[in-house]
Write a protein that holds these residues in place. Structure first.
Motif, PDB file in Angstrom:
ATOM      1  N   ARG A  50       0.867  -1.173   0.000  1.00  9.40           N
ATOM      2  CA  ARG A  50       0.000   0.000   0.000  1.00  9.40           C
ATOM      3  C   ARG A  50       0.909   1.229   0.000  1.00  9.40           C
ATOM      4  O   ARG A  50       1.516   1.569   1.009  1.00  9.40           O
ATOM      5  CB  ARG A  50      -0.881  -0.017   1.234  1.00  9.40           C
ATOM      6  CG  ARG A  50      -1.919   1.061   1.236  1.00  9.40           C
ATOM      7  CD  ARG A  50      -2.829   0.882   2.420  1.00  9.40           C
ATOM      8  NE  ARG A  50      -3.981   1.751   2.315  1.00  9.40           N
ATOM      9  CZ  ARG A  50      -4.936   1.805   3.218  1.00  9.40           C
ATOM     10  NH1 ARG A  50      -4.880   1.034   4.288  1.00  9.40           N
ATOM     11  NH2 ARG A  50      -5.943   2.630   3.056  1.00  9.40           N
ATOM     12  N   PRO A  53      -2.203   6.840  -2.906  1.00  9.39           N
ATOM     13  CA  PRO A  53      -2.503   7.359  -4.239  1.00  9.39           C
ATOM     14  C   PRO A  53      -1.465   8.359  -4.754  1.00  9.39           C
ATOM     15  O   PRO A  53      -1.223   8.431  -5.955  1.00  9.39           O
ATOM     16  CB  PRO A  53      -3.875   8.008  -4.089  1.00  9.39           C
ATOM     17  CG  PRO A  53      -4.202   8.000  -2.649  1.00  9.39           C
ATOM     18  CD  PRO A  53      -3.252   7.100  -1.947  1.00  9.39           C
ATOM     19  N   ASP A  54      -0.845   9.105  -3.879  1.00  5.52           N
ATOM     20  CA  ASP A  54       0.129  10.118  -4.313  1.00  5.52           C
ATOM     21  C   ASP A  54       1.443   9.512  -4.801  1.00  5.52           C
ATOM     22  O   ASP A  54       2.181  10.163  -5.531  1.00  5.52           O
ATOM     23  CB  ASP A  54       0.413  11.114  -3.191  1.00  5.52           C
ATOM     24  CG  ASP A  54      -0.805  11.953  -2.839  1.00  5.52           C
ATOM     25  OD1 ASP A  54      -1.738  12.029  -3.665  1.00  5.52           O
ATOM     26  OD2 ASP A  54      -0.824  12.526  -1.740  1.00  5.52           O
ATOM     27  N   ALA A  56       1.576   6.283  -6.175  1.00  5.67           N
ATOM     28  CA  ALA A  56       1.277   5.134  -7.024  1.00  5.67           C
ATOM     29  C   ALA A  56       1.999   5.204  -8.364  1.00  5.67           C
ATOM     30  O   ALA A  56       2.584   4.215  -8.805  1.00  5.67           O
ATOM     31  CB  ALA A  56      -0.225   5.008  -7.234  1.00  5.67           C
ATOM     32  N   GLU A  57       1.975   6.340  -9.023  1.00  2.00           N
ATOM     33  CA  GLU A  57       2.623   6.452 -10.332  1.00  2.00           C
ATOM     34  C   GLU A  57       4.121   6.184 -10.227  1.00  2.00           C
ATOM     35  O   GLU A  57       4.697   5.449 -11.031  1.00  2.00           O
ATOM     36  CB  GLU A  57       2.375   7.838 -10.923  1.00  2.00           C
ATOM     37  CG  GLU A  57       2.846   7.985 -12.336  1.00  2.00           C
ATOM     38  CD  GLU A  57       2.470   9.325 -12.940  1.00  2.00           C
ATOM     39  OE1 GLU A  57       3.274   9.818 -13.759  1.00  2.00           O
ATOM     40  OE2 GLU A  57       1.413   9.880 -12.610  1.00  2.00           O
ATOM     41  N   ARG A  76      -6.564   1.557  -6.264  1.00  2.39           N
ATOM     42  CA  ARG A  76      -5.783   2.793  -6.303  1.00  2.39           C
ATOM     43  C   ARG A  76      -4.865   2.889  -5.076  1.00  2.39           C
ATOM     44  O   ARG A  76      -5.299   2.691  -3.940  1.00  2.39           O
ATOM     45  CB  ARG A  76      -6.742   3.982  -6.329  1.00  2.39           C
ATOM     46  CG  ARG A  76      -6.078   5.274  -6.613  1.00  2.39           C
ATOM     47  CD  ARG A  76      -7.107   6.338  -6.951  1.00  2.39           C
ATOM     48  NE  ARG A  76      -6.406   7.581  -7.161  1.00  2.39           N
ATOM     49  CZ  ARG A  76      -6.563   8.653  -6.408  1.00  2.39           C
ATOM     50  NH1 ARG A  76      -7.435   8.648  -5.424  1.00  2.39           N
ATOM     51  NH2 ARG A  76      -5.870   9.736  -6.657  1.00  2.39           N
ATOM     52  N   GLY A  77      -3.603   3.169  -5.327  1.00  2.90           N
ATOM     53  CA  GLY A  77      -2.649   3.327  -4.235  1.00  2.90           C
ATOM     54  C   GLY A  77      -2.019   2.032  -3.755  1.00  2.90           C
ATOM     55  O   GLY A  77      -1.303   2.026  -2.758  1.00  2.90           O
ATOM     56  N   TRP A  78      -2.274   0.936  -4.469  1.00  4.26           N
ATOM     57  CA  TRP A  78      -1.725  -0.365  -4.120  1.00  4.26           C
ATOM     58  C   TRP A  78      -0.964  -0.911  -5.316  1.00  4.26           C
ATOM     59  O   TRP A  78      -1.360  -0.690  -6.455  1.00  4.26           O
ATOM     60  CB  TRP A  78      -2.841  -1.351  -3.800  1.00  4.26           C
ATOM     61  CG  TRP A  78      -3.650  -1.023  -2.597  1.00  4.26           C
ATOM     62  CD1 TRP A  78      -4.611  -0.057  -2.484  1.00  4.26           C
ATOM     63  CD2 TRP A  78      -3.591  -1.662  -1.341  1.00  4.26           C
ATOM     64  NE1 TRP A  78      -5.148  -0.076  -1.237  1.00  4.26           N
ATOM     65  CE2 TRP A  78      -4.543  -1.050  -0.505  1.00  4.26           C
ATOM     66  CE3 TRP A  78      -2.823  -2.712  -0.842  1.00  4.26           C
ATOM     67  CZ2 TRP A  78      -4.743  -1.450   0.807  1.00  4.26           C
ATOM     68  CZ3 TRP A  78      -3.030  -3.107   0.473  1.00  4.26           C
ATOM     69  CH2 TRP A  78      -3.977  -2.477   1.281  1.00  4.26           C
TER      70      TRP A  78
END
Length: 109
Positions: A50, A53-54, A56-57, A76-78
């Motif tokens: 985890r 989201p910030d 993730a990219e 999202r974010g995982w």
């Protein structure tokens, strides 16, 4: 589903003796929770992390990382990390540290 006990043990070693970390069977594998929030885990022979989201990219740009997707919709974010990248302790340390750092920003349950 079974999980890679060797990878789980390596995660335990990375986490050390932290009283704020608990283990729980989730997603057909084993998850490590911080303050009641999942941070990192093992499903099969892959790691799930985890990252938030910030990040993730940035996380998905790393080798062997892909979106975590159990239901046909990426979470999202995982991220899921597999393959030879996990053989390196420094790579595992990165994912464990990143996941625990994000989980540490969440309020305790």
């Amino acid at each position: 589903m079974t999980y890679d006990e060797g990878l789980a043990q390596r995660i335990r070693e990375q986490l050390g003796e932290r009283p704020d970390i608990t283990e729980k069977r989730m997603f057909g594998g084993l998850s490590f929770l911080l303050g009641g929030h999942m941070s990192v885990g093992v499903v099969g022979d892959e790691l799930i992390a985890r990252v938030g989201p910030d990040r993730a990219e940035e996380a998905l740009a790393r080798p062997e990382a892909r979106p975590m997707d159990f239901t046909g919709r990426p979470m999202r974010g995982w991220v899921t990390v597999g393959g030879p990248a996990l053989a390196e302790d420094s790579v595992l340390r990165h994912w464990v540290t990143t996941a625990v750092a994000f989980a540490g920003t969440l309020p305790s349950k």
